[in-house]
Design an enzyme around this catalytic site. Structure first.
Site, mmCIF file in Angstrom:
data_model
loop_
_atom_site.group_PDB
_atom_site.id
_atom_site.type_symbol
_atom_site.label_atom_id
_atom_site.label_comp_id
_atom_site.label_asym_id
_atom_site.label_seq_id
_atom_site.Cartn_x
_atom_site.Cartn_y
_atom_site.Cartn_z
ATOM 1 N N ASN A 428 0.746 -1.183 0.105
ATOM 2 C CA ASN A 428 -0.076 0.150 -0.034
ATOM 3 C C ASN A 428 1.024 1.249 0.052
ATOM 4 O OD1 ASN A 428 -2.876 -1.017 -0.299
ATOM 5 N ND2 ASN A 428 -2.778 -1.223 2.088
ATOM 6 N N ASP A 463 -5.046 -8.230 5.410
ATOM 7 C CA ASP A 463 -4.458 -9.343 4.754
ATOM 8 C C ASP A 463 -4.569 -10.455 5.519
ATOM 9 O OD1 ASP A 463 -2.822 -8.188 6.378
ATOM 10 O OD2 ASP A 463 -1.095 -8.654 5.475
#
Length: 553
Positions: A428, A463
């Site tokens: 990210n 995740d």
């Protein structure tokens, strides 16, 4: 003599028991005046609005909305449906209104029926009224049918009882059989002139019985035409006193109101006999299902029910008998003429009556299409139990399904693999959140590939993923070769990685493992222990897995 289209008494008889807001309005210049409202509609008003203008009852915004749709219905000369809202006791309700224009000479009316969108109001009450009407007429009126020349073809039992003539004596003769010679010939000439123009005649006639006594009747003669508009028969309905005439007027208006409702309704309304053969179908079968009326009439109506709903229909009689009010409500899948299907919210009601001393039974089907509503509900249900990004089942689904899996486990073990990506934050930070979302989609796909979609995978967020591995039969001394083979398959798949926009990713993952029943007998115990094992795996470095028993031996 002029008769009002619908009296206050008739209106309340028809609509006071229904769970919808019903308004009967009269058009006056550019607005509408309240004639009647039913008891349900009284909830909206502080006082009865009878005789008041629409503008005197609602704010400007609501008036413009209502006037637009009422005027549109009058202009199109057909029913119009629209949605709006109103407030009662601080709560706001979204409603669906059906406005039906009614033209009576120089007068124009609107019959507006409003229901809450979250509810579906059935029309079987109206169908029951029609059956009551027919039975009421037969019990209360002298009924005769003649051909176009006035020769009697049919009389009912009350006609025989009152006139003292048997039907054998009357059939094949004219009404001169019961002429009392009270009226001038011109009186009957005027009757014939009226009905031969296709107009209904109403008036009083003095008749004579077989034995010479006289009786007065209030008579109505109705021309019956064929599809080409040619008069073929005349229906004569007579009441032997004023009270019965008033009853006839009310019953006739009930039938008229029922026809207005059913013929302009978007609901599928059907009446079948006890064996399921169609006796009546509303025009909506043509507009919604594309069947011609002639195609359905007399056919086995249940044939249009799709096989997905066949079990309920096969047990229709049993299901209705189990309900004390002989009514069931369910969702049915109905086939259209072209083979496609629509979902409907359907109410099936049993109607029983005695005809010629024989008990008869009908089924009334009132169905409203809910295909889009059902699809939306299914979509909302899917979203409630699935991750919106990856489409995988979510944490809520996990808590729904795992207790059932635990309960069904017999002499086998179940493993909870708590999986967390190593350094996902760097994806990210380096490539942005859009790339992060694409990364997670590939992450989920690789998990499914690595277990050959044999086991359930859940996304908990970020995740974090959970894989449930069942049917473990080799868990000995704190480990399972079968389970470790699965973990190695996952690690190998992730080592090969994937490419997004020429960028190669080969992420590693950490896994915490808990085993039922050794590491817990409940979902929370298993999940907590798997999370603790995951924490230990991360402390060892990347790409590791740890059994819970290594944390709590």
């Amino acid at each position: 003599m002029s008769y009002p289209i619908l009296t206050q008494k008739q209106f309340h008889l028809l609509y006071d028991l229904v769970d919808e807001y019903v308004f009967f309005m009269r058009k006056e210049r550019n607005t509408f005046v309240y004639e009647y409202i039913n008891k349900k509609a009284e909830e909206i008003f502080n006082e009865n609005p009878h005789g008041r203008l629409l503008e005197q009852c609602f704010d400007d915004f609501h008036c413009k909305t209502i006037l637009y749709h009422y005027n549109r219905a009058c202009m199109l000369k057909q029913s119009v449906s629209y949605q709006d809202h109103h407030c009662i006791k601080g709560a706001t309700f979204v409603n669906e209104t059906s406005a039906i224009p009614i033209f009576d000479g120089n007068n124009v009316y609107i019959l507006a029926t409003t229901k809450e969108v979250i509810k579906t109001k059935e029309l079987q009450e109206s169908t029951y009224i029609l059956e009551s009407y027919r039975k009421g007429v037969n019990d209360a009126a002298l009924v005769a049918m003649t051909n176009e020349k006035g020769i009697i073809e049919m009389v009912n039992e009350l006609f025989e009882t009152t006139s003292k003539f048997t039907k054998e004596e009357l059939i094949g003769k004219s009404f001169w059989m019961i002429n009392s010679n009270y009226h001038e010939d011109s009186y009957f000439e005027q009757i014939w002139e009226t009905i031969q123009k296709g107009e209904i005649w109403r008036g009083q006639i003095r008749n004579r019985t077989k034995y010479g006594s006289f009786y007065w009747v209030d008579a109505t003669i109705i021309p019956i035409t064929n599809e080409n508009g040619i008069i073929e028969k005349y229906l004569t309905i007579q009441f032997d006193n004023t009270e019965k005439k008033q009853m006839m007027t009310e019953l006739r208006n009930i039938e008229r109101s029922f026809k207005l409702i059913t013929e302009h309704s978007n609901d599928l309304i059907a009446i079948t006999d006890e064996d399921g053969y169609l006796l009546y179908s509303s025009p909506s079968h043509e507009t919604i299902l594309n069947y011609e009326k002639e195609e359905l009439l007399g056919t086995y109506y249940l044939n249009i029910i799709a096989k997905e709903s066949s079990n309920l229909i096969e047990n229709l009689k049993t299901n209705l008998m189990q309900n004390n009010n002989n009514k069931i409500r369910t969702e049915l899948l109905i086939k259209t003429k072209d083979g496609s299907t629509i979902w409907t919210d359907t109410t099936i009601t049993t109607v029983q009556s005695t005809v010629y001393d024989e008990e008869q039974k009908w089924y009334v089907f009132v169905s409203r299409e809910i295909t889009e509503k059902r699809a939306l509900e299914e979509q909302l249900k899917f979203l409630a139990f699935h991750d919106s990004l990856t489409g995988l089942p979510n944490r809520r689904m996990f808590y729904e399904k795992i207790p059932e899996a635990i309960q069904l486990a017999s002499n086998t073990n179940i493993a909870i693999l708590f999986i967390d990506g190593d350094n996902f934050k760097e994806v990210n930070d380096q490539f942005g959140h859009d790339m992060g979302d694409r990364f997670l989609n590939h992450f989920a796909e690789k998990l499914k590939q690595s277990v050959l979609e044999q086991y359930k995978i859940y996304r908990f967020g970020g995740d974090e993923f959970v894989i449930v591995v069942d049917q473990i039969n080799d868990y000995i001394n704190g480990k399972s070769d079968m389970l470790e083979t699965t973990i190695q398959s996952i690690q190998y798949t992730f080592k090969k990685g994937w490419t997004i926009d020429t960028i190669q990713f080969s992420p590693t993952i950490s896994i915490g493992v808990s085993i039922f029943p050794h590491d817990g007998s409940t979902v929370n115990e298993l999940l907590i222990n798997a999370d603790l094992a995951l924490y230990e795996a991360k402390k060892l470095g990347k790409n590791n897995f740890v059994y819970s028993n290594a944390v709590h031996p």
